[in-house]
Write a protein that holds these residues in place. Structure first.
Motif, PDB file in Angstrom:
ATOM      1  N   ARG A  19       0.816  -1.208   0.000  1.00 18.20           N
ATOM      2  CA  ARG A  19       0.000   0.000   0.000  1.00 18.20           C
ATOM      3  C   ARG A  19       0.841   1.244   0.000  1.00 18.20           C
ATOM      4  N   ASN A  20       2.130   1.102   0.197  1.00 15.15           N
ATOM      5  CA  ASN A  20       2.962   2.294   0.147  1.00 15.15           C
ATOM      6  C   ASN A  20       3.433   2.621  -1.262  1.00 15.15           C
ATOM      7  N   VAL A  21       3.220   1.661  -2.213  1.00 14.31           N
ATOM      8  CA  VAL A  21       3.495   1.981  -3.617  1.00 14.31           C
ATOM      9  C   VAL A  21       2.353   2.856  -4.101  1.00 14.31           C
ATOM     10  N   ARG A  22       2.696   4.061  -4.543  1.00 15.52           N
ATOM     11  CA  ARG A  22       1.664   5.064  -4.754  1.00 15.52           C
ATOM     12  C   ARG A  22       0.617   4.656  -5.792  1.00 15.52           C
ATOM     13  N   LEU A  23       1.088   4.170  -6.960  1.00 18.18           N
ATOM     14  CA  LEU A  23       0.150   3.860  -8.036  1.00 18.18           C
ATOM     15  C   LEU A  23      -0.773   2.715  -7.622  1.00 18.18           C
ATOM     16  N   LEU A  24      -0.183   1.695  -6.992  1.00 12.88           N
ATOM     17  CA  LEU A  24      -1.003   0.560  -6.576  1.00 12.88           C
ATOM     18  C   LEU A  24      -2.036   1.006  -5.558  1.00 12.88           C
ATOM     19  N   GLY A  25      -1.586   1.855  -4.649  1.00 14.48           N
ATOM     20  CA  GLY A  25      -2.516   2.353  -3.641  1.00 14.48           C
ATOM     21  C   GLY A  25      -3.667   3.112  -4.287  1.00 14.48           C
ATOM     22  N   TRP A  26      -3.300   3.908  -5.279  1.00 16.14           N
ATOM     23  CA  TRP A  26      -4.318   4.702  -5.963  1.00 16.14           C
ATOM     24  C   TRP A  26      -5.328   3.781  -6.648  1.00 16.14           C
ATOM     25  N   LEU A  27      -4.784   2.779  -7.373  1.00 15.08           N
ATOM     26  CA  LEU A  27      -5.652   1.849  -8.085  1.00 15.08           C
ATOM     27  C   LEU A  27      -6.560   1.109  -7.108  1.00 15.08           C
ATOM     28  N   ARG A  28      -5.944   0.686  -6.002  1.00 17.58           N
ATOM     29  CA  ARG A  28      -6.700  -0.098  -5.033  1.00 17.58           C
ATOM     30  C   ARG A  28      -7.850   0.722  -4.468  1.00 17.58           C
ATOM     31  N   MET A  29      -7.575   1.976  -4.145  1.00 18.54           N
ATOM     32  CA  MET A  29      -8.621   2.817  -3.561  1.00 18.54           C
ATOM     33  C   MET A  29      -9.694   3.168  -4.587  1.00 18.54           C
ATOM     34  N   ARG A  30      -9.261   3.392  -5.848  1.00 18.72           N
ATOM     35  CA  ARG A  30     -10.240   3.683  -6.894  1.00 18.72           C
ATOM     36  C   ARG A  30     -11.174   2.489  -7.071  1.00 18.72           C
ATOM     37  N   TRP A  31     -10.543   1.331  -7.141  1.00 16.08           N
ATOM     38  CA  TRP A  31     -11.328   0.114  -7.333  1.00 16.08           C
ATOM     39  C   TRP A  31     -12.258  -0.084  -6.150  1.00 16.08           C
ATOM     40  N   ASP A  32     -11.759   0.189  -4.964  1.00 15.91           N
ATOM     41  CA  ASP A  32     -12.602  -0.008  -3.801  1.00 15.91           C
ATOM     42  C   ASP A  32     -13.758   0.983  -3.763  1.00 15.91           C
ATOM     43  N   THR A  33     -13.488   2.182  -4.255  1.00 22.00           N
ATOM     44  CA  THR A  33     -14.579   3.159  -4.332  1.00 22.00           C
ATOM     45  C   THR A  33     -15.716   2.604  -5.182  1.00 22.00           C
ATOM     46  N   LEU A  34     -15.301   2.013  -6.322  1.00 26.37           N
ATOM     47  CA  LEU A  34     -16.289   1.442  -7.227  1.00 26.37           C
ATOM     48  C   LEU A  34     -17.056   0.315  -6.528  1.00 26.37           C
ATOM     49  N   THR A  35     -16.301  -0.547  -5.871  1.00 28.16           N
ATOM     50  CA  THR A  35     -16.910  -1.676  -5.177  1.00 28.16           C
ATOM     51  C   THR A  35     -17.869  -1.184  -4.102  1.00 28.16           C
ATOM     52  N   TYR A  36     -17.448  -0.114  -3.453  1.00 34.24           N
ATOM     53  CA  TYR A  36     -18.271   0.451  -2.389  1.00 34.24           C
ATOM     54  C   TYR A  36     -19.611   0.955  -2.940  1.00 34.24           C
ATOM     55  N   HIS A  37     -19.525   1.689  -4.037  1.00 34.04           N
ATOM     56  CA  HIS A  37     -20.776   2.189  -4.636  1.00 34.04           C
ATOM     57  C   HIS A  37     -21.636   1.044  -5.125  1.00 34.04           C
ATOM     58  N   TRP A  38     -20.956   0.053  -5.687  1.00 39.30           N
ATOM     59  CA  TRP A  38     -21.666  -1.133  -6.166  1.00 39.30           C
ATOM     60  C   TRP A  38     -22.433  -1.767  -5.007  1.00 39.30           C
ATOM     61  N   ALA A  39     -21.739  -1.921  -3.873  1.00 44.56           N
ATOM     62  CA  ALA A  39     -22.370  -2.553  -2.719  1.00 44.56           C
ATOM     63  C   ALA A  39     -23.515  -1.701  -2.186  1.00 44.56           C
ATOM     64  N   ARG A  40     -23.280  -0.405  -2.111  1.00 44.09           N
ATOM     65  CA  ARG A  40     -24.302   0.463  -1.507  1.00 44.09           C
ATOM     66  C   ARG A  40     -25.511   0.637  -2.408  1.00 44.09           C
ATOM     67  N   ALA A  41     -25.236   0.934  -3.693  1.00 44.18           N
ATOM     68  CA  ALA A  41     -26.336   1.319  -4.565  1.00 44.18           C
ATOM     69  C   ALA A  41     -27.031   0.110  -5.185  1.00 44.18           C
ATOM     70  N   VAL A  42     -26.293  -0.951  -5.412  1.00 46.53           N
ATOM     71  CA  VAL A  42     -26.888  -2.082  -6.132  1.00 46.53           C
ATOM     72  C   VAL A  42     -27.179  -3.242  -5.192  1.00 46.53           C
ATOM     73  N   LEU A  43     -26.129  -3.753  -4.577  1.00 51.48           N
ATOM     74  CA  LEU A  43     -26.316  -4.979  -3.798  1.00 51.48           C
ATOM     75  C   LEU A  43     -27.190  -4.734  -2.573  1.00 51.48           C
TER      76      LEU A  43
END
Lengths: 330, 690
Positions: free
Chosen positions: B512-536
């Protein structure tokens, strides 16, 4: 299982009502363009099974409280609804033209030509075209193209053969819904009488039916006799040979020089019915046509002057086909 | 229905079936996959004409054996997994004997249903995307089966299916939003085979450390207002009061409450114990991943929470059944409330319980220090300072401990994870006569920088202690914080260093200290979060909220109006794309003018046939209506020159203007007499002369 008579009667009357309704809704026309007014659409068996599947998915979604299963069920429901439009569109804007059929002899199959042409710039796929109540044949009309099909119909009686309604159906693209139409393309064709199997044409004559023979049938070297066959006109029976105790023989008209001949209603046997007399005349016409002879036809109420050729043959056969009060061809 | 199948339908149905089975393959026993493979190959060989269809006896035997095997494998036929296995086997055998259109339909429908079943197991975005793709494929198989024209290749069914499904999407969205979310109609065998994750009902040394090796998500939390700082984020799960010298477990009362909650008791056995409001109210929402455990995680004292949840006497929140799929719940909590200001005698006794005869050194130390300290608070302070100052090490791989586990730890190994410290600390307090207990849950959580919600992973699992102090009630103490403060401030990753997630080198959280990976991970998680909240987790409550925002007030009439209105609009758009409302070919002014003239001629009785060239048509008009010939021929010549010639700019302008004015004056009438035609001619003449 036997259906009770009442139920059967009910079924008949329902069918009759349905036919009457369709006849009112889609009147006869040589050319029909398919649109809202003449396309019907209804789920197929598969379609009802699909709806049952949707219900099962919905119950799964409710019981497992799964929104994604709901989504899938609703997507498929949407597919079904959109499918109505697509199935309709596959049939719509198709121009159907009835090109009629060539005349045939009774007992043969008349081939009615139906042309399907695209009038809406789209492909019409998976079409099934056939007579109402029969299996159809597959058809496919390309974008801006046309396809010509021949639908065969057995001609059992001489006279006019009226083609039944043409059913065009398609379950494309999903097979869940079937769009169909039932068109009366105002097609009919002339059915000539079935030619008799035996009976020779009368001898050539110059006017009256009692014209003199060119040869003496009594002379020994005369070869123009042959054994009597049923259907031969009595007028041609060689009574002299019968009197000599020989077999019953008739004159063979082929032995006579051909000039214009008259095929007369009155020459056909008395005592047989109208249809067999027409059949005999039909046979004669075909025979003389094959020989390339000149002949005239005389029917009660209709006379064709002696001539030869295809046109004469067609006229003669048509006259025979429509003999007895059927209206002349349009 | 019994119609013969086109030959190519076979390949399509096998394709559909494999699409449906695909994601289940990992879950299915090997023999099921073998049945599928054998059936597919066999049917393919039949298709090639090499083999023949299996006989009736063989088929019956196969069906019987498959059912038996499924029954033996799961000892049941009605769970979710045996159902899937049965469907897969049945569809494979159906494929094997496939001849008729009905067989094809069965396979396609089973494929659809398998896709739905897959969505019951996995709900993440990649799986949903796969399900969508599979739906496209299965639908394409249906289209291909009904195509009369084999031309167009295999892409055409795909194109048609895709188009239809995309057109169906608005209807899906509409139904998804509007369809009432009702309670399950009947109880269904829950998919309880899933692994239990997160803290368990008991805690032994090493348990929490094991959890910390997992980078799986435990839950996400969204705060309505400010997110409390990391050192305040102690997510309480279980309260453990009974100690047998090695293992901690819930007290008898808590166990009874859990039982009652699972039996569906509508009222708590005891009134939730009292609390004194602290005034720091915070509202938050938690989306808990499925963990197959019935308890929930909360921060602070829950004042208000969703219906169906239960509050225990030790302030933990319980669900009425194990959480087998992702659960969303809202809590209004007082983060500063004083819990249980009065401790009953019975309860006090149970929170002082210690296994008799064990850990004598710890007991002796506690007695000595408590006497020296003079007050509970000062004693606790001294113990924590001791932890901080002595050579205690925070590590994931502590040595094994003997029978007197606390003594061994405190005076021997001094290497341990949070459960060691919590356990030892609680024992030290109890030995000094201070009611204390162990609390297990999660601590901390990672903030998503874009959405502000917290991600709590399994490696955030933590154990700490609560001590009861007069007037103050239950107070939280974390001995781990005394040993490794960075664990509390910045998370277990920083506290452990190289030990963190050492067992899973591919876990993205490790880097998580690798900046790009961290960014990707958080972006992806944001998507997953919205998916969980709005859809699931779109449920009745959210539905009501959304509909009342859309409609003002939710009434059946308005909902039906929305459904019909939007549905009709969606279908209208589909119809527009299907029927001719294509963009009209742009015509230039000259063509438009010429076509206007032709339309007028058509009204007057002369129709230009499709594709008839302008000059040819003009010649025909001349023959049929000599009265119109003159002006129409001139007009046609102008148009032909404009359309097919190569006029220069000046000529173009001139001709266009002439053509347009000629057309304006061109008013043919149905042929009545020559007089009218003459009139037209005269008008043209007068215009022509200066």
């Amino acid at each position: 299982m036997r259906q009770p008579a009442q139920l059967r009667r009910l079924g008949h009357s329902v069918r009759a009502l349905r036919e009457a309704w369709i006849a009112r809704r889609i009147p006869a026309a040589r050319e029909v363009r398919l649109d809202r007014g003449n396309i019907f659409i209804f789920p197929t068996g598969s379609g009802f099974a699909f709806l049952a599947l949707l219900l099962a998915l919905l119950l799964t979604g409710i019981n497992y409280e799964s929104n994604l299963v709901f989504a899938l069920a609703f997507l498929l429901a949407g597919l079904f609804v959109v499918g109505v439009l697509h199935t309709y569109a596959n049939l719509a804007q198709l121009r159907v033209t009835g090109a009629g059929a060539e005349a045939v002899f009774a007992g043969a199959e008349a081939g009615f030509v139906v042309q399907l042409a695209d009038a809406g710039r789209r492909v019409h796929d998976g079409l099934l075209v056939g007579w109402e109540g029969n299996e159809g044949q597959g058809a496919h009309v390309p974008h801006d193209g046309a396809q010509t099909l021949t639908l065969f119909l057995r001609a059992s009686h001489r006279g006019w053969l009226r083609a039944p309604r043409v059913r065009i159906a398609s379950a494309y693209p999903l097979g869940l819904l079937r769009a169909w139409t039932s068109l009366d393309l105002a097609q009919r064709c002339v059915v000539y009488p079935r030619p008799a199997t035996a009976g020779d044409a009368p001898l050539a004559s110059r006017g009256g039916d009692e014209g003199p023979l060119t040869h003496d049938p009594g002379s020994e070297d005369f070869a123009g006799f042959r054994d009597y066959r049923s259907g031969d006109p009595l007028r041609h029976v060689v009574w002299k040979t019968l009197a000599r105790g020989q077999r019953l023989q008739t004159l063979d008209q082929r032995a006579f020089a051909d000039r214009s001949r008259w095929l007369r209603w009155s020459d056909t046997e008395w005592g047989t019915d109208v249809e067999s007399r027409l059949a005999l005349l039909c046979r004669w016409v075909l025979e003389l046509q094959a020989q390339g002879s000149e002949y005239g036809l005389e029917l009660p109420g209709c006379t064709l002057q002696p001539a030869s050729g295809d046109a004469q043959c067609e006229q003669a056969l048509t006259a025979l086909a429509l003999f007895g009060g059927q209206e002349p061809p349009a | 229905m019994s119609a013969q199948l086109p030959r190519r339908a076979l390949a399509w149905s096998l394709f559909a079936l494999l699409l449906g089975i695909g994601p289940h393959a990992a879950r299915l026993p090997a023999w099921v996959l073998l049945v599928v493979a054998v059936a597919t190959v066999w049917r393919h060989r039949v298709h090639q004409g090499a083999w023949s269809f299996p006989g009736r006896a063989v088929r019956a035997l196969l069906v019987l054996m498959s059912f038996l095997a499924v029954g033996l494998q799961w000892r049941a036929l009605n769970g979710l997994e045996p159902t899937v296995a049965l469907l897969v086997v049945a569809a494979a055998l159906k494929a094997l004997e496939m001849r008729s259109a009905r067989d094809f339909l069965v396979i396609v429908f089973v494929a659809y249903f398998l896709i739905a079943c897959q969505l019951l197991f996995e709900q993440e975005i990649p799986y949903a995307a796969y399900a969508l793709f599979a739906t496209f494929g299965v639908t394409a198989a249906m289209v291909a089966r009904h195509q009369g024209d084999p031309g167009g290749g295999w892409l055409r069914p795909f194109a048609i299916a895709t188009r239809m499904l995309l057109q169906a999407v608005p209807i899906m969205l509409l139904l998804f939003v509007v369809f009432p979310r009702i309670a399950p109609l009947w109880s269904i065998p829950q998919n309880t085979g899933g692994a239990r994750t997160g803290p368990s009902e008991t805690m032994s040394p090493g348990d929490v450390a094991r959890l910390s090796a997992s980078s799986e998500l435990a839950f996400r939390a969204t705060f309505d207002a400010a997110v409390p700082p990391a050192r305040e984020r102690y997510w309480r799960g279980l309260v453990l009061s009974e100690f047998d010298g090695r293992q901690w477990r819930q007290g008898a009362l808590s166990r009874m409450e859990s039982e009652l909650a699972l039996q569906g008791a509508t009222r708590p056995a005891l009134r939730p114990t009292s609390h004194v409001p602290g005034g720091a109210v915070s509202a938050y929402e938690i989306i808990l991943e499925a963990n197959n455990q019935p308890w929930l995680y909360v921060l602070g004292y829950p004042l208000a929470f969703d219906e169906g949840l239960r509050l225990g006497s030790d302030y933990r929140l319980m669900n009425s059944r194990p959480v087998v799929q992702r659960l969303r719940y809202r809590v209004n909590a007082d983060l500063a409330a004083r819990l249980e200001p009065e401790l009953g005698a019975l309860r006090r006794q149970s929170e002082l319980q210690l296994p008799p005869g064990l850990n004598p050194r710890a007991a002796a130390l506690a007695g000595e220090w408590r006497a020296a300290a003079g007050s509970d608070e000062r004693y606790i302070e001294r113990v924590l300072r001791w932890f901080h100052e002595e050579d205690f090490v925070y590590t994931m791989s502590p040595p094994l401990l003997g029978r007197d586990s606390v003594d061994d730890f405190l005076f021997g190994a001094r290497r341990g994870f949070c459960e060691h410290y919590a356990s030892a600390f609680t024992v030290l307090l109890r030995a000094a006569g201070i009611p204390a207990r162990v609390v297990v849950g999660y601590q901390g959580g990672e903030r998503n920088p874009w959405q502000g919600y917290l991600l709590v992973h399994q490696f955030d699992a933590h154990a700490w202690a609560e001590a009861w102090l007069p007037q103050r009630g239950w107070v939280r103490f974390d001995p781990t914080a005394a040993v490794a403060p960075e664990r509390i401030e910045s998370g277990v990753g920083d506290a452990l260093g190289a030990e963190f997630l050492a067992g899973s080198p591919l876990a993205i959280e490790r880097y998580r200290n690798v900046r790009l990976l961290g960014w990707l991970r958080m972006r992806w998680d944001t998507l997953t979060y919205h998916w969980a909240r709005a859809v699931l987790n779109y449920d009745a409550e959210r539905q009501t909220a959304l509909l009342s925002r859309l409609l003002g007030a939710v009434s059946p009439a308005r909902v039906v109006a929305l459904l019909l209105g939007c549905g009709a609009l969606a279908l209208l758009l589909v119809a527009a794309s299907l029927f001719g409302m294509r963009p009209v070919r742009r015509r230039d002014a000259a063509t438009a003018a010429y076509l206007r003239a032709c339309a007028r001629l058509a009204a007057a009785g002369i129709e230009r046939t499709r594709g008839e060239a302008p000059l040819a048509f003009a010649a025909r008009v001349e023959r049929e209506r000599p009265d119109l010939a003159r002006c129409f021929s001139a007009l046609s010549r102008d148009y032909a020159r404009l359309a097919y010639g190569a006029p220069d700019a000046a000529e173009l302008q001139h001709l266009t203007r002439a053509l347009r004015s000629a057309v304006r004056r061109f008013r043919p009438r149905p042929q009545v007499g020559l007089a009218i035609g003459a009139g037209v001619r005269r008008r043209f003449h007068t215009r022509g002369t200066p």
